[in-house]
Design an enzyme around this catalytic site. Sequence first.
Site, mmCIF file in Angstrom:
data_model
loop_
_atom_site.group_PDB
_atom_site.id
_atom_site.type_symbol
_atom_site.label_atom_id
_atom_site.label_comp_id
_atom_site.label_asym_id
_atom_site.label_seq_id
_atom_site.Cartn_x
_atom_site.Cartn_y
_atom_site.Cartn_z
ATOM 1 N N TRP A 104 0.851 -1.186 0.000
ATOM 2 C CA TRP A 104 0.000 0.000 0.000
ATOM 3 C C TRP A 104 0.891 1.241 0.000
ATOM 4 O O TRP A 104 1.847 1.312 0.772
ATOM 5 C CB TRP A 104 -0.897 -0.031 1.249
ATOM 6 C CG TRP A 104 -1.817 1.134 1.381
ATOM 7 C CD1 TRP A 104 -2.651 1.637 0.423
ATOM 8 C CD2 TRP A 104 -2.019 1.948 2.547
ATOM 9 N NE1 TRP A 104 -3.362 2.699 0.922
ATOM 10 C CE2 TRP A 104 -2.985 2.908 2.215
ATOM 11 C CE3 TRP A 104 -1.470 1.952 3.833
ATOM 12 C CZ2 TRP A 104 -3.425 3.865 3.128
ATOM 13 C CZ3 TRP A 104 -1.907 2.894 4.740
ATOM 14 C CH2 TRP A 104 -2.880 3.843 4.392
ATOM 15 N N ASP A 162 -0.684 -5.157 9.588
ATOM 16 C CA ASP A 162 -1.644 -4.156 9.134
ATOM 17 C C ASP A 162 -2.935 -4.900 8.810
ATOM 18 O O ASP A 162 -2.975 -5.730 7.901
ATOM 19 C CB ASP A 162 -1.108 -3.440 7.887
ATOM 20 C CG ASP A 162 -2.078 -2.359 7.412
ATOM 21 O OD1 ASP A 162 -3.144 -2.189 8.030
ATOM 22 O OD2 ASP A 162 -1.768 -1.686 6.415
ATOM 23 N N LYS A 185 -13.110 -0.081 6.389
ATOM 24 C CA LYS A 185 -13.716 -0.930 5.351
ATOM 25 C C LYS A 185 -14.817 -1.817 5.927
ATOM 26 O O LYS A 185 -15.916 -1.877 5.384
ATOM 27 C CB LYS A 185 -12.665 -1.828 4.693
ATOM 28 C CG LYS A 185 -11.335 -1.198 4.484
ATOM 29 C CD LYS A 185 -11.234 -0.387 3.218
ATOM 30 C CE LYS A 185 -10.076 0.583 3.348
ATOM 31 N NZ LYS A 185 -9.523 1.055 2.114
HETATM 32 N N1 PMP Z 1 -3.601 -0.329 5.317
HETATM 33 C C1 PMP Z 1 -4.022 -0.712 4.121
HETATM 34 C C2 PMP Z 1 -3.397 -1.909 3.487
HETATM 35 C C3 PMP Z 1 -5.051 -0.013 3.476
HETATM 36 O O1 PMP Z 1 -5.448 -0.401 2.266
HETATM 37 C C4 PMP Z 1 -5.627 1.102 4.114
HETATM 38 C C5 PMP Z 1 -6.740 1.887 3.488
HETATM 39 N N2 PMP Z 1 -6.676 2.083 2.130
HETATM 40 C C6 PMP Z 1 -5.135 1.476 5.363
HETATM 41 C C7 PMP Z 1 -4.129 0.733 5.949
HETATM 42 C C8 PMP Z 1 -5.622 2.699 6.092
HETATM 43 O O2 PMP Z 1 -6.868 2.624 6.591
HETATM 44 P P1 PMP Z 1 -7.596 3.893 7.167
HETATM 45 O O3 PMP Z 1 -8.372 4.485 6.048
HETATM 46 O O4 PMP Z 1 -8.446 3.352 8.267
HETATM 47 O O5 PMP Z 1 -6.561 4.845 7.676
#
Ligand code: PMP
Length: 410
Positions: free
Chosen positions: A141, A223, A259
């Site tokens: 990510w 994560d 999510k």
């Molecule tokens: N880690 C990963 C792998 C993600 O895809 C995301 C969201 N796109 C996050 C962390 C962050 O999540 P948040 O929107 O709750 O900050």
Amino acid sequence: PSSFAEVPHAQPIAVFQLTADFRVDPHPSKVNLGVGAFRTEDGLPWVLPVVAKTEAQLARELEESTLDHEYLPVIGHPEFTRLATQLSLGEASPGLQSGRAAGVQVIGGTGALRIGAEFLRRWWNPELGGKCPVYFSEPTWGNHLSTFRDAGFTDLRKYRYWDEACRRLALTELLEDLESAPEKSVVLLHACAHNPTGTDPTGPQWLQILDVVKRRNLFPFFDSAYQGFASGKLDEDAAAIRLFESHGLELLCAQSFSKNFGLYNERVGNLVIVARDSAALACIKSQIVLLVRAMWSNPPSHGARIVATVLGDPVLRKEWIGCVRTMAERVKLMRQQLYEKLRQLGTPGTWEHIVKQIGMFSYTGLNRAQVDFLIREKHVYLMASGRINMCALNSHNLNYVAESIHDAVT
Ligand code: PMP
């Protein structure tokens, strides 16, 4: 002139730029496969009914003054952190049962990563501090590197993860890279539904990863942004974290409810801490309190109250589990339909990976030129890496997207 006249304009953030480009595109068939959020069959965001219902109840309680807007503790909403941590580690968690695991409420999964990184930079491997190597999957990510870099880590490294030719996990290379990591490096692991590849290690593969992490004395930082999205089942999607915990490792886990509760803009996150003993846990928490105090002082309550209320009530919880399953199943259905359509079209190449991958995304294997063609010629917007959000597909746009992919590769 401005005192900031010398400030260069920063690069836009790729995923948001893509959405901005999509918005101004007047083409009637345009499709945005970039954004990382759930979409319904009508292409709309989904407020989970159980969330809407809980919010209505919270609004009544505020009106009746049985709730208020006082500050939360720095460390967060107590019921939220307790239930969230339990959702991640499981009710049988040895750490929870012996009082050496806990959560700290933070600002989304991103806040959990950032606070976790700030803590590790100060207190893990303190001789090295910011020079301690941190390993990320390649690819990963986009924000992972930024959060750790801004927390002061300078030695950001990659472990190979993706076998491009076979479109599967590059297990041998992954193990090789972790094996050669300096002892006491930090390793960032996606708990499930790897973003962007949609490919997770299997149970036996996780055991091999665990073995290297233990032997090399690496620090595992999970994560967990998609619990429930990979298999549709919450426990199954937390299996890797629980495996590491069951082997007695100390760990951190960045848990996001963006999510699986559809609470993207409420920034509900929990940093799970598993320590060797309760004395260590108390000290770690006390340091994290200082980090949070200096960064945002107190977390917001609305999203945490929603999650705490739902997880704490057996009826609401059951309803929520059903919503998570609904989202996961919709993603699976879109995988199946896109795959079948590409097969029908006789699109050159193998496309089984679309059905084999899990979670919200598919890593299509489309190259940069094909991606550019899709955006420019077909008005189908996707990340430069070829990652697409499967639930951005629906019965109205699926044929068009499949035909566009077909044209892009032929
Ligand atoms: N880690 C990963 C792998 C993600 O895809 C995301 C969201 N796109 C996050 C962390 C962050 O999540 P948040 O929107 O709750 O900050």
